[in-house]
Design an enzyme around this catalytic site. Structure first.
Site, PDB file in Angstrom:
ATOM      1  N   ASP A  20      39.100  41.195  40.272  1.00  0.00           N
ATOM      2  CA  ASP A  20      40.134  41.946  41.247  1.00  0.00           C
ATOM      3  C   ASP A  20      40.958  41.000  41.895  1.00  0.00           C
ATOM      4  OD1 ASP A  20      41.341  44.027  42.033  1.00  0.00           O
ATOM      5  OD2 ASP A  20      39.820  44.457  43.665  1.00  0.00           O
ATOM      6  N   GLY A  21      41.941  41.077  42.460  1.00  0.00           N
ATOM      7  CA  GLY A  21      42.782  40.342  43.189  1.00  0.00           C
ATOM      8  C   GLY A  21      44.115  39.799  42.669  1.00  0.00           C
ATOM      9  N   ASN A  22      44.384  40.043  41.471  1.00  0.00           N
ATOM     10  CA  ASN A  22      45.516  39.324  40.788  1.00  0.00           C
ATOM     11  C   ASN A  22      46.780  39.386  41.499  1.00  0.00           C
ATOM     12  OD1 ASN A  22      43.704  38.397  38.912  1.00  0.00           O
ATOM     13  ND2 ASN A  22      44.603  39.660  37.114  1.00  0.00           N
ATOM     14  N   ARG A  33      53.626  40.593  40.243  1.00  0.00           N
ATOM     15  CA  ARG A  33      52.187  40.748  40.158  1.00  0.00           C
ATOM     16  C   ARG A  33      51.812  40.119  38.547  1.00  0.00           C
ATOM     17  NH1 ARG A  33      49.645  44.266  42.743  1.00  0.00           N
ATOM     18  NH2 ARG A  33      48.369  45.058  41.101  1.00  0.00           N
ATOM     19  N   HIS A  37      48.366  38.251  37.169  1.00  0.00           N
ATOM     20  CA  HIS A  37      47.613  38.280  35.780  1.00  0.00           C
ATOM     21  C   HIS A  37      47.458  37.092  35.055  1.00  0.00           C
ATOM     22  CE1 HIS A  37      47.150  42.417  37.263  1.00  0.00           C
ATOM     23  NE2 HIS A  37      48.332  42.741  36.875  1.00  0.00           N
ATOM     24  N   LEU A 131      27.121  32.406  23.307  1.00  0.00           N
ATOM     25  CA  LEU A 131      27.528  33.233  24.262  1.00  0.00           C
ATOM     26  C   LEU A 131      28.031  34.623  23.920  1.00  0.00           C
ATOM     27  CD1 LEU A 131      28.249  33.927  27.620  1.00  0.00           C
ATOM     28  CD2 LEU A 131      30.406  32.838  27.104  1.00  0.00           C
ATOM     29  N   ARG A 187      32.043  40.953  42.168  1.00  0.00           N
ATOM     30  CA  ARG A 187      33.369  41.356  42.205  1.00  0.00           C
ATOM     31  C   ARG A 187      34.219  40.573  43.005  1.00  0.00           C
ATOM     32  NH1 ARG A 187      35.901  47.292  42.666  1.00  0.00           N
ATOM     33  NH2 ARG A 187      37.968  46.926  42.842  1.00  0.00           N
TER      34      ARG A 187
END
Ligand code: FPP
Length: 253
Positions: A20-22, A33, A37, A131, A187
């Site tokens: 979160d926070g892009n 915005r 991203h 992974l 988060r």
């Protein structure tokens, strides 16, 4: 740290991240915005590299929630453009590093180009074993649980043989498909909520909320999160074991 990295299921520590926070990262810089991203994708690359170095077994990233469809169409398009570019450009690099990528979430609302990019990346990386990377797209935990319950109901209506714990086993199947129990849920972006992400799988996850915006999240932030995780005492409802940090068997309570 070695025993912690094994995770509770012995298939490697499962770290899940709500990136979160892009948007805020970009807005604070006077950028659109989508620039946030784009910088978020760079952070994904960094974190995957560090996850490999750190020996994390499973990493689940929340890229697009089912509620994110409510964003302006232009932002949704930009996110999917970036996702497709990531899948197309990174699949070979991931394969070389023995990373297996799988996408979780609904596929019936995705465009054909997005579906093709997902299927290609999944098939290119199918042999990866170092992974397990899960990318959540059009994902809703409530939806996943509801679908599992609906499958049980259908089974009962069709009078197929049903065991008492059919619901449990179907949910367990849902869990297994999604990487299983989460050990550490991070988060970024300063908010303290789960936003419909891996609700069932995080029943006993350690939660870590950090103020850093996702595009600023670095390999050393992941190291710091793992350090913090190693200091947590996981009890799974049992009493603390005076000699061990980890209680081996998960009990509820
Ligand atoms: C949350 O920030 C972020 C998203 C909804 C999109 C996340 C997508 C990426 C990082 C790019 C692609 C991902 C992968 C795995 C390649 P926000 O927009 O809600 O930020 P805000 O809370 O500051 O508005």
């Amino acid at each position: 740290m070695a025993s912690l990295m094994a995770g509770e299921q012995g298939t490697g520590l499962h770290v899940a991240i709500i990136m979160d926070g892009n948007g805020r990262w970009a807005t604070r810089r006077g950028l659109p915005r989508v620039a946030g991203h784009r910088a978020g994708v760079a952070a994904v690359r960094r974190v995957v590299e560090r996850a490999l170095d750190a020996g994390i077994g499973r990493l689940t990233l929340y890229a697009f929630s089912s509620d994110n469809w409510r964003r302006p169409a232009s932002e949704v398009q930009s996110i999917f453009w970036l996702l497709r570019a990531f899948l197309r450009l990174e699949a070979e690099r991931l394969r070389q590093r023995s990373v297996r990528l799988r996408v979780i979430g609904r596929r019936d609302r995705l465009t054909q180009p997005a579906l093709r990019a997902i299927e290609k990346a999944e098939s290119v990386t199918a042999d990866g074993s170092r992974l397990q990377l899960y990318v959540a797209i059009d994902y809703s935990s409530r939806d996943a649980i509801t679908r599992a319950a609906a499958a049980v109901t259908e089974n009962l209506l069709n009078r197929r043989p049903a065991s008492a714990d059919l619901l449990g086993s179907l949910l367990a199947h849902t869990l297994a498909a999604n990487g299983g129990e989460v050990d550490l849920l991070i988060r970024t972006g300063g908010e303290k909520r789960l936003s419909d992400f891996l609700l069932w799988e995080s029943a006993y996850a350690e939660l870590l909320f950090v103020d850093c915006m996702w595009p600023d999240f670095s390999g050393s932030d992941l190291d710091a999160a793992l350090e913090e995780f190693s200091r947590r005492q996981r009890r799974f409802g049992a009493l603390p074991n005076p000699r061990e940090n980890h209680v081996p068997v998960a009990t509820h309570g």
